[in-house]
Design a protein around this motif. Sequence first.
Motif, PDB file in Angstrom:
ATOM      1  N   ARG A  43       0.816  -1.208   0.000  1.00  8.11           N
ATOM      2  CA  ARG A  43       0.000   0.000   0.000  1.00  8.11           C
ATOM      3  C   ARG A  43       0.852   1.261   0.000  1.00  8.11           C
ATOM      4  O   ARG A  43       0.559   2.222  -0.703  1.00  8.11           O
ATOM      5  N   SER A  44       1.931   1.262   0.746  1.00  3.17           N
ATOM      6  CA  SER A  44       2.791   2.447   0.788  1.00  3.17           C
ATOM      7  C   SER A  44       3.465   2.680  -0.550  1.00  3.17           C
ATOM      8  O   SER A  44       3.658   3.814  -0.974  1.00  3.17           O
ATOM      9  N   SER A  45       3.838   1.599  -1.262  1.00  2.00           N
ATOM     10  CA  SER A  45       4.467   1.746  -2.571  1.00  2.00           C
ATOM     11  C   SER A  45       3.482   2.310  -3.564  1.00  2.00           C
ATOM     12  O   SER A  45       3.817   3.136  -4.405  1.00  2.00           O
ATOM     13  N   GLU A  50       1.732   6.852  -7.014  1.00  4.28           N
ATOM     14  CA  GLU A  50       0.667   7.709  -7.514  1.00  4.28           C
ATOM     15  C   GLU A  50       1.040   9.181  -7.421  1.00  4.28           C
ATOM     16  O   GLU A  50       0.424  10.027  -8.053  1.00  4.28           O
ATOM     17  N   GLU A  51       2.059   9.504  -6.637  1.00  6.04           N
ATOM     18  CA  GLU A  51       2.453  10.892  -6.466  1.00  6.04           C
ATOM     19  C   GLU A  51       3.383  11.373  -7.571  1.00  6.04           C
ATOM     20  O   GLU A  51       3.678  12.555  -7.652  1.00  6.04           O
ATOM     21  N   TYR A  57      11.448  14.169 -10.633  1.00  5.07           N
ATOM     22  CA  TYR A  57      12.643  13.337 -10.569  1.00  5.07           C
ATOM     23  C   TYR A  57      12.321  12.070  -9.783  1.00  5.07           C
ATOM     24  O   TYR A  57      11.430  12.058  -8.928  1.00  5.07           O
ATOM     25  N   CYS A  58      13.067  11.017 -10.075  1.00  4.15           N
ATOM     26  CA  CYS A  58      12.815   9.743  -9.414  1.00  4.15           C
ATOM     27  C   CYS A  58      14.084   8.900  -9.449  1.00  4.15           C
ATOM     28  O   CYS A  58      15.104   9.297 -10.027  1.00  4.15           O
ATOM     29  N   ARG A  72       5.094   1.879 -10.465  1.00  2.24           N
ATOM     30  CA  ARG A  72       5.153   1.312  -9.117  1.00  2.24           C
ATOM     31  C   ARG A  72       6.585   0.985  -8.682  1.00  2.24           C
ATOM     32  O   ARG A  72       6.840   0.749  -7.501  1.00  2.24           O
ATOM     33  N   LEU A  73       7.529   0.951  -9.635  1.00  7.27           N
ATOM     34  CA  LEU A  73       8.921   0.664  -9.295  1.00  7.27           C
ATOM     35  C   LEU A  73       9.743   1.923  -9.051  1.00  7.27           C
ATOM     36  O   LEU A  73      10.923   1.835  -8.711  1.00  7.27           O
ATOM     37  N   LEU A  74       9.138   3.091  -9.233  1.00  6.22           N
ATOM     38  CA  LEU A  74       9.863   4.346  -9.040  1.00  6.22           C
ATOM     39  C   LEU A  74       9.931   4.709  -7.561  1.00  6.22           C
ATOM     40  O   LEU A  74       9.023   4.410  -6.788  1.00  6.22           O
ATOM     41  N   ARG A  75      11.012   5.371  -7.202  1.00  2.00           N
ATOM     42  CA  ARG A  75      11.189   5.841  -5.836  1.00  2.00           C
ATOM     43  C   ARG A  75      11.588   7.313  -5.856  1.00  2.00           C
ATOM     44  O   ARG A  75      12.283   7.757  -6.770  1.00  2.00           O
TER      45      ARG A  75
END
Length: 288
Positions: A72-74, A79-80, A86-87, A126-129
Amino acid sequence: MKIPSLNPEVGSMVRVYGSHVNDLNDFYLYSSWSHHKLLQLDQQLAEAYSQSSSYNIYLFLFKINIISFIDRSSTTASEEFNIGDYCAYQSENEVWYRGLIRERDSNGNAIVFKIDYGDVQHIPIRLLRPLEEWMFEVPRLAIHCSLADLVKPINDWSSEVISQFGSQLTKSFLYGKFINYNKSTDILSVEIKEKESNISFNKVFEPYQKEQSTFPMNDKLVYKHIPMVKLDPNTSYKIHLLYCINPSHFYVYLRKKSKHIISCKTNCKKLENVFHQYHHQWSIKQLL
């Protein structure tokens, strides 16, 4: 917060290393400093994100195509992300990259520009941070360049020429002299030579430009009857390349006049169709 580009001083000559190549007017280089810094950054990114064990598990599931659960946190974090953000993300070879999101699609993927390499990749959002604060302090390590005095032909550089140029950039002991910086495009024009060579890559590839773009033309008569628009030399204009003959002889039109260009082309096409129609009818009459 914006990550600035790394722009060497105009007029300086430094050892360079090749990175990603789109064409001879759009490629990326490293200086000795940025090449060394890149190796450090790779390690620093890996250490910073290695603490996220849940992400490593998720990446493993993604690789074997059995993802059935999203933390859920990921999901909330992904979504942001918006275009222009940048990511960071980890590739299949487990290397972490800093990126800039250029596009998003309805399938949950993003086109991410790798700011330290120069190429783009399609990455599931979903793999971006998010980047950590210190990661904004390191400039973009790939230097955006164009070969000085070479203008892209109207029919573009051939794939063979681009491939040949890319091969040249893999050579050892290359040196680049930065000639000019275009602030609007954030591109440095550069002259590249091998160590102890008197012939630059610019000279080597100059004939390819001329072969593709030169054609016989005498435009003095045209200008006599249809004068060119006079522009204010102290004003900047957005332009579009129309045709290139050589670096000192090329044609552009103002972007704000693009609607007029399209209208003119449409009218010319109509006249061409009318001409062919009447010519066809005239030919039939001659046969009769």
